[in-house]
Scaffold this motif. Structure first.
Motif, PDB file in Angstrom:
ATOM      1  N   VAL A 198     -69.877 -29.778  28.861  1.00  0.00           N
ATOM      2  CA  VAL A 198     -68.645 -30.386  29.362  1.00  0.00           C
ATOM      3  C   VAL A 198     -68.962 -31.334  30.517  1.00  0.00           C
ATOM      4  CG1 VAL A 198     -66.417 -29.949  30.453  1.00  0.00           C
ATOM      5  CG2 VAL A 198     -67.231 -28.431  28.634  1.00  0.00           C
ATOM      6  N   THR A 199     -69.821 -30.879  31.425  1.00  0.00           N
ATOM      7  CA  THR A 199     -70.221 -31.732  32.548  1.00  0.00           C
ATOM      8  C   THR A 199     -70.901 -33.000  32.057  1.00  0.00           C
ATOM      9  OG1 THR A 199     -70.577 -29.731  33.865  1.00  0.00           O
ATOM     10  CG2 THR A 199     -71.464 -31.781  34.738  1.00  0.00           C
ATOM     11  N   MET A 200     -71.751 -32.867  31.038  1.00  0.00           N
ATOM     12  CA  MET A 200     -72.458 -34.024  30.491  1.00  0.00           C
ATOM     13  C   MET A 200     -71.491 -35.018  29.867  1.00  0.00           C
ATOM     14  SD  MET A 200     -75.786 -32.226  28.772  1.00  0.00           S
ATOM     15  CE  MET A 200     -76.789 -31.095  29.743  1.00  0.00           C
ATOM     16  N   LEU A 201     -70.473 -34.515  29.163  1.00  0.00           N
ATOM     17  CA  LEU A 201     -69.496 -35.410  28.550  1.00  0.00           C
ATOM     18  C   LEU A 201     -68.698 -36.154  29.614  1.00  0.00           C
ATOM     19  CD1 LEU A 201     -68.202 -33.162  25.618  1.00  0.00           C
ATOM     20  CD2 LEU A 201     -69.708 -35.163  25.466  1.00  0.00           C
ATOM     21  N   VAL A 203     -69.833 -36.873  32.688  1.00  0.00           N
ATOM     22  CA  VAL A 203     -70.773 -37.858  33.237  1.00  0.00           C
ATOM     23  C   VAL A 203     -70.938 -39.022  32.278  1.00  0.00           C
ATOM     24  CG1 VAL A 203     -73.180 -38.239  33.871  1.00  0.00           C
ATOM     25  CG2 VAL A 203     -71.999 -36.183  34.664  1.00  0.00           C
ATOM     26  N   LEU A 204     -71.007 -38.722  30.983  1.00  0.00           N
ATOM     27  CA  LEU A 204     -71.180 -39.760  29.966  1.00  0.00           C
ATOM     28  C   LEU A 204     -69.994 -40.707  29.936  1.00  0.00           C
ATOM     29  CD1 LEU A 204     -73.263 -40.485  27.746  1.00  0.00           C
ATOM     30  CD2 LEU A 204     -71.860 -39.170  26.165  1.00  0.00           C
ATOM     31  N   ALA A 205     -68.787 -40.160  30.050  1.00  0.00           N
ATOM     32  CA  ALA A 205     -67.578 -40.984  30.044  1.00  0.00           C
ATOM     33  C   ALA A 205     -67.551 -41.942  31.229  1.00  0.00           C
ATOM     34  CB  ALA A 205     -66.343 -40.083  30.065  1.00  0.00           C
ATOM     35  N   ILE A 206     -68.175 -41.527  32.337  1.00  0.00           N
ATOM     36  CA  ILE A 206     -68.247 -42.386  33.518  1.00  0.00           C
ATOM     37  C   ILE A 206     -69.408 -43.368  33.406  1.00  0.00           C
ATOM     38  CG2 ILE A 206     -68.587 -42.431  36.022  1.00  0.00           C
ATOM     39  CD1 ILE A 206     -67.315 -39.624  36.097  1.00  0.00           C
ATOM     40  N   ALA A 207     -70.535 -42.896  32.871  1.00  0.00           N
ATOM     41  CA  ALA A 207     -71.775 -43.680  32.887  1.00  0.00           C
ATOM     42  C   ALA A 207     -71.758 -44.837  31.901  1.00  0.00           C
ATOM     43  CB  ALA A 207     -72.965 -42.770  32.594  1.00  0.00           C
ATOM     44  N   GLY A 266     -74.631 -44.875  19.481  1.00  0.00           N
ATOM     45  CA  GLY A 266     -74.762 -43.473  19.114  1.00  0.00           C
ATOM     46  C   GLY A 266     -76.095 -42.886  19.526  1.00  0.00           C
ATOM     47  N   SER A 267     -77.155 -43.663  19.400  1.00  0.00           N
ATOM     48  CA  SER A 267     -78.493 -43.169  19.774  1.00  0.00           C
ATOM     49  C   SER A 267     -78.563 -42.856  21.255  1.00  0.00           C
ATOM     50  CB  SER A 267     -79.559 -44.203  19.404  1.00  0.00           C
ATOM     51  OG  SER A 267     -79.573 -44.440  18.018  1.00  0.00           O
ATOM     52  N   ILE A 268     -77.993 -43.735  22.081  1.00  0.00           N
ATOM     53  CA  ILE A 268     -78.025 -43.514  23.534  1.00  0.00           C
ATOM     54  C   ILE A 268     -77.187 -42.299  23.910  1.00  0.00           C
ATOM     55  CG2 ILE A 268     -77.380 -44.499  25.760  1.00  0.00           C
ATOM     56  CD1 ILE A 268     -78.075 -47.243  24.637  1.00  0.00           C
ATOM     57  N   ILE A 269     -75.996 -42.182  23.344  1.00  0.00           N
ATOM     58  CA  ILE A 269     -75.113 -41.060  23.678  1.00  0.00           C
ATOM     59  C   ILE A 269     -75.707 -39.733  23.220  1.00  0.00           C
ATOM     60  CG2 ILE A 269     -72.879 -40.011  23.167  1.00  0.00           C
ATOM     61  CD1 ILE A 269     -71.688 -42.813  23.100  1.00  0.00           C
ATOM     62  N   ILE A 270     -76.079 -39.661  21.943  1.00  0.00           N
ATOM     63  CA  ILE A 270     -76.613 -38.409  21.401  1.00  0.00           C
ATOM     64  C   ILE A 270     -77.963 -38.077  22.033  1.00  0.00           C
ATOM     65  CG2 ILE A 270     -77.438 -37.264  19.306  1.00  0.00           C
ATOM     66  CD1 ILE A 270     -75.378 -38.934  17.754  1.00  0.00           C
ATOM     67  N   GLY A 271     -78.801 -39.104  22.201  1.00  0.00           N
ATOM     68  CA  GLY A 271     -80.124 -38.873  22.786  1.00  0.00           C
ATOM     69  C   GLY A 271     -80.053 -38.360  24.215  1.00  0.00           C
ATOM     70  N   SER A 272     -79.139 -38.936  25.012  1.00  0.00           N
ATOM     71  CA  SER A 272     -79.025 -38.500  26.407  1.00  0.00           C
ATOM     72  C   SER A 272     -78.506 -37.069  26.495  1.00  0.00           C
ATOM     73  CB  SER A 272     -78.116 -39.444  27.185  1.00  0.00           C
ATOM     74  OG  SER A 272     -76.791 -39.437  26.665  1.00  0.00           O
ATOM     75  N   ILE A 273     -77.551 -36.709  25.619  1.00  0.00           N
ATOM     76  CA  ILE A 273     -77.010 -35.344  25.634  1.00  0.00           C
ATOM     77  C   ILE A 273     -78.059 -34.338  25.177  1.00  0.00           C
ATOM     78  CG2 ILE A 273     -75.343 -33.800  24.539  1.00  0.00           C
ATOM     79  CD1 ILE A 273     -73.326 -36.040  24.606  1.00  0.00           C
ATOM     80  N   ILE A 274     -78.789 -34.648  24.107  1.00  0.00           N
ATOM     81  CA  ILE A 274     -79.844 -33.736  23.646  1.00  0.00           C
ATOM     82  C   ILE A 274     -80.906 -33.565  24.723  1.00  0.00           C
ATOM     83  CG2 ILE A 274     -81.736 -33.474  21.987  1.00  0.00           C
ATOM     84  CD1 ILE A 274     -79.959 -34.780  19.890  1.00  0.00           C
ATOM     85  N   GLY A 275     -81.303 -34.679  25.367  1.00  0.00           N
ATOM     86  CA  GLY A 275     -82.274 -34.588  26.451  1.00  0.00           C
ATOM     87  C   GLY A 275     -81.762 -33.751  27.602  1.00  0.00           C
ATOM     88  N   GLY A 276     -80.471 -33.927  27.945  1.00  0.00           N
ATOM     89  CA  GLY A 276     -79.877 -33.151  29.027  1.00  0.00           C
ATOM     90  C   GLY A 276     -79.816 -31.667  28.705  1.00  0.00           C
ATOM     91  N   LEU A 277     -79.412 -31.322  27.476  1.00  0.00           N
ATOM     92  CA  LEU A 277     -79.355 -29.918  27.068  1.00  0.00           C
ATOM     93  C   LEU A 277     -80.748 -29.283  27.060  1.00  0.00           C
ATOM     94  CD1 LEU A 277     -76.746 -30.151  24.160  1.00  0.00           C
ATOM     95  CD2 LEU A 277     -76.394 -29.160  26.432  1.00  0.00           C
TER      96      LEU A 277
END
Length: 408
Positions: A198-201, A203-207, A266-277
């Protein structure tokens, strides 16, 4: 103010070294090297494009004309997307600066996630895009060095051009990081007790819509971790913030197509979330914790409002400040040139760094009836000597992803 000085001083030695290394890459690695190896629609071209983009100090706006130039010179769609993803996320200067403020684990994980994200985006683009034959254009108008002295060119690019490119965003990042450190209570994000995803989403919405360069994002991410943000969510900010800008989205959609735009974003969004997790759930949290403005294990620490930077760091900070002031003054007091009857001024929006400036000058200089061209970056103008067709100038500018506003 003490917090700002400590933050600036700690980053300064590494930034100066990073600027120098970026200058070495610019001066001694020929530009056609990048174009020569990226033409085939295969995984090798995608991998090389991602690897080549990692050390280059280009922001998400500066990478646009470079990537389009690569595409026009024969680079595949997959390689172009990989290059556009990896290049703005990280650079040799920001890798070193990441180490200085956030520690070795972040300095390793950040470029690794950027590389894997770019490879994924490029590979998917290659797999789902139809093969396309691209005719390589004659590179007759490649920008040559203004001086034969490599040392002069190295110093000019490292400590003038690059500082002009990222100086504003670096200062903004430092100011935001300082405000976060001073104004937000300790453990603020931890007290919210939100799941990492949830925190990542959030941050993602802001970033994603926020524009911040790869170096300017470092003090912001470091300050947020100090306030309880998870390291994985901070990584999302470091990847998605510099990796996406409105301009890059528009250019990808226009130059490569809507399908490639979806792969890119999609690659940036999914990749950043997977890396963060992965950072939050599979790596030791203590590797990424920052308890002060200095990375864990460093010789310095912040206690109250004390000035803790070493003399070497303070001197480096003074040098960096002088370079920033010099870059600002050069833009502010750039001498006006008298316009004669054989010159015309065109207004061009979207240019924000010297890479943009050089790309526009190169494109217009290659047109018929153009004797010379000089872009005044601060005024978003191109002073063209000669009598080119307005339509030709418009086409050349818009092909680079910039907005042609017509004659002044």
């Amino acid at each position: 103010m003490i917090t700002f000085i400590n933050m600036l001083s700690q980053m300064a030695p590494y930034l100066l070294l990073g600027f120098l290394m970026a200058g070495l890459l610019h001066v001694f690695v020929p530009s056609n090297f990048f174009e020569r190896h990226l033409s085939k629609e295969n995984f090798k071209s995608v991998l090389l494009a991602g690897l080549i983009g990692i050390p280059l100090p280009l922001c998400s706006c500066g990478v646009i004309p470079t990537a389009i130039s690569l595409r026009k010179d024969g680079a595949s769609r997959g390689a172009t997307v990989a290059f556009m993803i990896s290049t703005p996320q990280i650079g040799v200067d920001s890798i070193i600066a990441t180490y200085s403020m956030m520690g070795l684990p972040f300095a390793i994980v950040r470029p690794l996630v950027a590389l894997l994200t770019s490879i994924a985006g490029g590979a998917v683009t290659t797999w789902f895009s139809k093969d396309e034959i691209v005719v390589r254009q004659n590179n007759c108008c490649e920008v040559k060095s203004k001086t034969k002295n490599k040392l002069v060119e190295l110093l000019r690019y490292s400590f003038i051009d690059l500082v002009q490119n990222i100086g504003k965003w670096l200062v903004i990042g430092l100011i935001i990081g300082t405000l976060i450190t001073v104004l937000i209570p300790d453990s603020f994000f931890a007290s919210l007790n939100l799941p990492s995803i949830v925190t990542m989403l959030i941050v993602l919405a802001i970033a994603v819509p926020m524009y911040v360069c790869s170096t300017g994002s470092i003090p912001i991410a470091a300050a947020l971790i100090m306030k309880g943000l998870s390291p994985g969510a901070a990584l999302v900010l470091l990847i998605a913030g510099p990796g996406v800008s409105v301009a890059s989205l528009l250019v990808v959609g226009k130059s490569l197509g809507r399908k490639q735009l979806l792969f890119y974003l999609g690659s940036i969004i999914i990749g950043s979330i997977i890396g963060g997790l992965f950072v939050d759930y599979f790596l030791p949290r203590e590797w990424f914790m920052i308890t002060s403005l200095c990375e864990a294990g460093s010789h310095c620490a912040i206690e109250g409002s004390a000035l803790t930077a070493s003399w070497f760091e303070i001197i480096s900070g003074i040098i960096l400040v002088l370079l920033l002031i010099n870059a600002f003054m050069l833009k502010l007091f750039k001498k006006e040139k008298n316009i004669d009857d054989n010159q015309v001024i065109y207004r061009i929006d979207g240019m924000s760094c010297n890479h943009c400036k050089n790309s526009v000058e190169k494109a217009i200089r290659g047109l018929e009836n153009v004797e010379n061209v000089e872009v005044v970056l601060g005024k978003k103008e191109a002073v063209v000597t000669g009598k080119p067709s307005d339509e030709d100038v418009k086409k050349a500018v818009e092909e680079l992803g910039f907005e042609f506003k017509g004659r002044k």
